[in-house]
Design a protein around this motif. Structure first.
Motif, PDB file in Angstrom:
ATOM      1  N   VAL A 168       0.805  -1.224   0.000  1.00  6.61           N
ATOM      2  CA  VAL A 168       0.000   0.000   0.000  1.00  6.61           C
ATOM      3  C   VAL A 168       0.840   1.277   0.000  1.00  6.61           C
ATOM      4  CG1 VAL A 168      -1.982  -1.116   1.099  1.00  6.61           C
ATOM      5  CG2 VAL A 168      -0.256   0.028   2.514  1.00  6.61           C
ATOM      6  N   LEU A 169       2.134   1.173   0.233  1.00  8.40           N
ATOM      7  CA  LEU A 169       3.004   2.343   0.240  1.00  8.40           C
ATOM      8  C   LEU A 169       3.637   2.559  -1.127  1.00  8.40           C
ATOM      9  CD1 LEU A 169       4.758   1.877   3.699  1.00  8.40           C
ATOM     10  CD2 LEU A 169       2.824   3.353   3.126  1.00  8.40           C
ATOM     11  N   ARG A 170       4.116   3.765  -1.348  1.00  9.30           N
ATOM     12  CA  ARG A 170       4.786   4.107  -2.605  1.00  9.30           C
ATOM     13  C   ARG A 170       6.296   4.046  -2.430  1.00  9.30           C
ATOM     14  NH1 ARG A 170       2.823   9.982  -3.635  1.00  9.30           N
ATOM     15  NH2 ARG A 170       2.850   9.977  -1.381  1.00  9.30           N
ATOM     16  N   PRO A 171       7.010   3.831  -3.506  1.00  6.11           N
ATOM     17  CA  PRO A 171       8.465   3.960  -3.433  1.00  6.11           C
ATOM     18  C   PRO A 171       8.844   5.412  -3.117  1.00  6.11           C
ATOM     19  CG  PRO A 171       7.811   2.797  -5.427  1.00  6.11           C
ATOM     20  CD  PRO A 171       6.562   3.364  -4.818  1.00  6.11           C
ATOM     21  N   PHE A 172      10.008   5.595  -2.517  1.00 10.88           N
ATOM     22  CA  PHE A 172      10.444   6.934  -2.133  1.00 10.88           C
ATOM     23  C   PHE A 172      10.550   7.862  -3.341  1.00 10.88           C
ATOM     24  CE2 PHE A 172      13.814  10.008  -0.857  1.00 10.88           C
ATOM     25  CZ  PHE A 172      13.053  10.694   0.084  1.00 10.88           C
ATOM     26  N   GLY A 173      10.994   7.357  -4.467  1.00  6.57           N
ATOM     27  CA  GLY A 173      11.095   8.195  -5.664  1.00  6.57           C
ATOM     28  C   GLY A 173       9.771   8.828  -6.046  1.00  6.57           C
ATOM     29  N   GLU A 174       8.677   8.087  -5.909  1.00  9.80           N
ATOM     30  CA  GLU A 174       7.350   8.641  -6.208  1.00  9.80           C
ATOM     31  C   GLU A 174       6.956   9.704  -5.194  1.00  9.80           C
ATOM     32  OE1 GLU A 174       4.380   5.617  -6.830  1.00  9.80           O
ATOM     33  OE2 GLU A 174       5.668   4.516  -8.225  1.00  9.80           O
ATOM     34  N   MET A 175       7.364   9.532  -3.954  1.00  8.45           N
ATOM     35  CA  MET A 175       7.070  10.546  -2.939  1.00  8.45           C
ATOM     36  C   MET A 175       7.805  11.840  -3.262  1.00  8.45           C
ATOM     37  SD  MET A 175       7.258   8.381   0.558  1.00  8.45           S
ATOM     38  CE  MET A 175       6.861   6.641   0.518  1.00  8.45           C
ATOM     39  N   VAL A 176       9.048  11.717  -3.727  1.00  4.84           N
ATOM     40  CA  VAL A 176       9.818  12.904  -4.090  1.00  4.84           C
ATOM     41  C   VAL A 176       9.177  13.593  -5.298  1.00  4.84           C
ATOM     42  CG1 VAL A 176      12.056  13.776  -4.866  1.00  4.84           C
ATOM     43  CG2 VAL A 176      11.941  12.021  -3.078  1.00  4.84           C
ATOM     44  N   GLN A 177       8.667  12.830  -6.242  1.00  3.07           N
ATOM     45  CA  GLN A 177       7.954  13.433  -7.371  1.00  3.07           C
ATOM     46  C   GLN A 177       6.798  14.300  -6.856  1.00  3.07           C
ATOM     47  OE1 GLN A 177       7.141   9.710  -9.384  1.00  3.07           O
ATOM     48  NE2 GLN A 177       8.498  10.273 -11.083  1.00  3.07           N
ATOM     49  N   GLU A 178       6.050  13.787  -5.893  1.00  5.88           N
ATOM     50  CA  GLU A 178       4.946  14.557  -5.301  1.00  5.88           C
ATOM     51  C   GLU A 178       5.465  15.839  -4.654  1.00  5.88           C
ATOM     52  OE1 GLU A 178       2.731  14.110  -1.184  1.00  5.88           O
ATOM     53  OE2 GLU A 178       2.016  12.576  -2.603  1.00  5.88           O
ATOM     54  N   ILE A 179       6.541  15.738  -3.886  1.00  7.92           N
ATOM     55  CA  ILE A 179       7.140  16.908  -3.232  1.00  7.92           C
ATOM     56  C   ILE A 179       7.475  17.979  -4.272  1.00  7.92           C
ATOM     57  CG2 ILE A 179       9.249  17.708  -2.060  1.00  7.92           C
ATOM     58  CD1 ILE A 179       9.231  14.904  -0.619  1.00  7.92           C
ATOM     59  N   LEU A 180       8.093  17.564  -5.356  1.00 11.41           N
ATOM     60  CA  LEU A 180       8.511  18.509  -6.395  1.00 11.41           C
ATOM     61  C   LEU A 180       7.323  19.100  -7.134  1.00 11.41           C
ATOM     62  CD1 LEU A 180      11.570  16.517  -7.766  1.00 11.41           C
ATOM     63  CD2 LEU A 180      11.586  18.458  -6.172  1.00 11.41           C
ATOM     64  N   ASN A 181       6.324  18.284  -7.428  1.00  8.08           N
ATOM     65  CA  ASN A 181       5.124  18.795  -8.095  1.00  8.08           C
ATOM     66  C   ASN A 181       4.431  19.847  -7.229  1.00  8.08           C
ATOM     67  OD1 ASN A 181       5.503  17.150 -10.341  1.00  8.08           O
ATOM     68  ND2 ASN A 181       4.163  15.541  -9.580  1.00  8.08           N
ATOM     69  N   ILE A 182       4.317  19.583  -5.937  1.00  7.53           N
ATOM     70  CA  ILE A 182       3.675  20.546  -5.040  1.00  7.53           C
ATOM     71  C   ILE A 182       4.478  21.839  -4.990  1.00  7.53           C
ATOM     72  CG2 ILE A 182       3.155  21.027  -2.605  1.00  7.53           C
ATOM     73  CD1 ILE A 182       2.273  18.068  -2.370  1.00  7.53           C
ATOM     74  N   GLU A 183       5.793  21.724  -4.836  1.00  5.86           N
ATOM     75  CA  GLU A 183       6.612  22.942  -4.788  1.00  5.86           C
ATOM     76  C   GLU A 183       6.444  23.756  -6.062  1.00  5.86           C
ATOM     77  OE1 GLU A 183      11.248  24.454  -4.805  1.00  5.86           O
ATOM     78  OE2 GLU A 183      10.839  22.432  -4.077  1.00  5.86           O
ATOM     79  N   ASP A 184       6.554  23.116  -7.197  1.00  2.00           N
ATOM     80  CA  ASP A 184       6.454  23.822  -8.472  1.00  2.00           C
ATOM     81  C   ASP A 184       5.098  24.510  -8.618  1.00  2.00           C
ATOM     82  OD1 ASP A 184       7.869  24.312 -11.062  1.00  2.00           O
ATOM     83  OD2 ASP A 184       6.110  23.288 -11.870  1.00  2.00           O
ATOM     84  N   ASP A 185       4.041  23.794  -8.281  1.00  2.24           N
ATOM     85  CA  ASP A 185       2.690  24.341  -8.409  1.00  2.24           C
ATOM     86  C   ASP A 185       2.446  25.500  -7.442  1.00  2.24           C
ATOM     87  OD1 ASP A 185       2.225  22.361 -10.284  1.00  2.24           O
ATOM     88  OD2 ASP A 185       1.125  21.073  -8.911  1.00  2.24           O
ATOM     89  N   TYR A 186       2.833  25.312  -6.178  1.00  9.98           N
ATOM     90  CA  TYR A 186       2.570  26.341  -5.165  1.00  9.98           C
ATOM     91  C   TYR A 186       3.411  27.594  -5.412  1.00  9.98           C
ATOM     92  CZ  TYR A 186      -0.357  23.521  -2.013  1.00  9.98           C
ATOM     93  OH  TYR A 186      -1.378  22.801  -1.445  1.00  9.98           O
ATOM     94  N   VAL A 187       4.686  27.434  -5.694  1.00  5.79           N
ATOM     95  CA  VAL A 187       5.529  28.613  -5.879  1.00  5.79           C
ATOM     96  C   VAL A 187       5.074  29.396  -7.105  1.00  5.79           C
ATOM     97  CG1 VAL A 187       7.877  29.419  -6.372  1.00  5.79           C
ATOM     98  CG2 VAL A 187       7.485  27.715  -4.578  1.00  5.79           C
ATOM     99  N   ARG A 188       4.791  28.708  -8.198  1.00  4.49           N
ATOM    100  CA  ARG A 188       4.284  29.394  -9.394  1.00  4.49           C
ATOM    101  C   ARG A 188       2.974  30.113  -9.076  1.00  4.49           C
ATOM    102  NH1 ARG A 188       3.958  25.376 -12.302  1.00  4.49           N
ATOM    103  NH2 ARG A 188       1.768  24.951 -12.039  1.00  4.49           N
ATOM    104  N   GLY A 189       2.070  29.438  -8.370  1.00  4.42           N
ATOM    105  CA  GLY A 189       0.792  30.049  -8.041  1.00  4.42           C
ATOM    106  C   GLY A 189       0.939  31.254  -7.134  1.00  4.42           C
ATOM    107  N   ILE A 190       1.764  31.134  -6.115  1.00  5.90           N
ATOM    108  CA  ILE A 190       1.947  32.235  -5.179  1.00  5.90           C
ATOM    109  C   ILE A 190       2.662  33.404  -5.849  1.00  5.90           C
ATOM    110  CG2 ILE A 190       3.095  32.941  -3.037  1.00  5.90           C
ATOM    111  CD1 ILE A 190       2.633  29.955  -2.089  1.00  5.90           C
ATOM    112  N   ALA A 191       3.698  33.126  -6.603  1.00  2.00           N
ATOM    113  CA  ALA A 191       4.487  34.194  -7.227  1.00  2.00           C
ATOM    114  C   ALA A 191       3.781  34.858  -8.401  1.00  2.00           C
ATOM    115  CB  ALA A 191       5.836  33.636  -7.698  1.00  2.00           C
TER     116      ALA A 191
END
Length: 168
Positions: free
Chosen positions: A52-75
């Motif tokens: 039921v868990l994801r590999p760490f690489g997929e978790m990092v993909q999520e981290i990066l997607n959130i950062e990219d989306d939030y920073v672009r949206g905020i800025a």
């Protein structure tokens, strides 16, 4: 200097300072990068302790997607749910996307003012309650810390000593 001889600059830094917030994000990312680097290439996107868990690489993909989306949206006020990291399939590709996303964050960061951080807007992605952009970035940071902790557990299960937490 305090009476004890310790540097007491932290008491003179504003509580909500965009530059200080970026420093915190950078420090945390340096540690996350060290966790990624500690993974064997063949385990980063494949190892998970239970189904039921994801590999760490997929978790990092999520981290990066959130950062990219939030920073672009905020800025820029451009809110779109992107998948900037989803095509990374190797450690080298993931580390390259980490640098690409953080470079974009550094590029856009001068547009993120204290006023913009304090601005409250509706949730652009998940239908949650309105929140400040500062709260969004704290969520992104907490998400990264949470998943990095999972990466630590995965490394230990693989018999690998994870990076020291306090070395940033």
């Amino acid at each position: 200097m305090t009476e004890e001889g310790q540097d007491d600059r932290r008491h003179h830094v504003p509580l909500l300072d965009p530059a200080g917030l970026l420093d915190i994000l950078e420090s945390n990312r340096r540690l996350t990068l060290r966790v990624i680097q500690a993974f064997p290439d063949d385990a980063l996107f494949s190892y998970k302790p239970v189904e039921v868990l994801r590999p760490f690489g997929e978790m990092v993909q999520e981290i990066l997607n959130i950062e990219d989306d939030y920073v672009r949206g905020i800025a820029l006020g451009e809110w779109s749910f992107g998948k900037v990291a989803d095509n990374a399939r190797t450690k080298a590709e993931l580390l390259a996307v980490c640098e690409q996303v953080r470079a974009r964050t550094r590029e856009l960061w001068p547009r993120i003012t204290t006023g913009r951080l304090l601005q409250v807007e509706p949730d652009p992605f998940f239908g949650g309650p309105p929140q400040s952009h500062f709260e969004r970035l704290v969520y992104a940071l907490e998400n990264e810390i949470h998943h990095r902790g999972q990466g630590y557990v995965y490394l230990r299960e693989l018999g690998i000593e994870p990076p020291l937490f306090y070395e940033r």
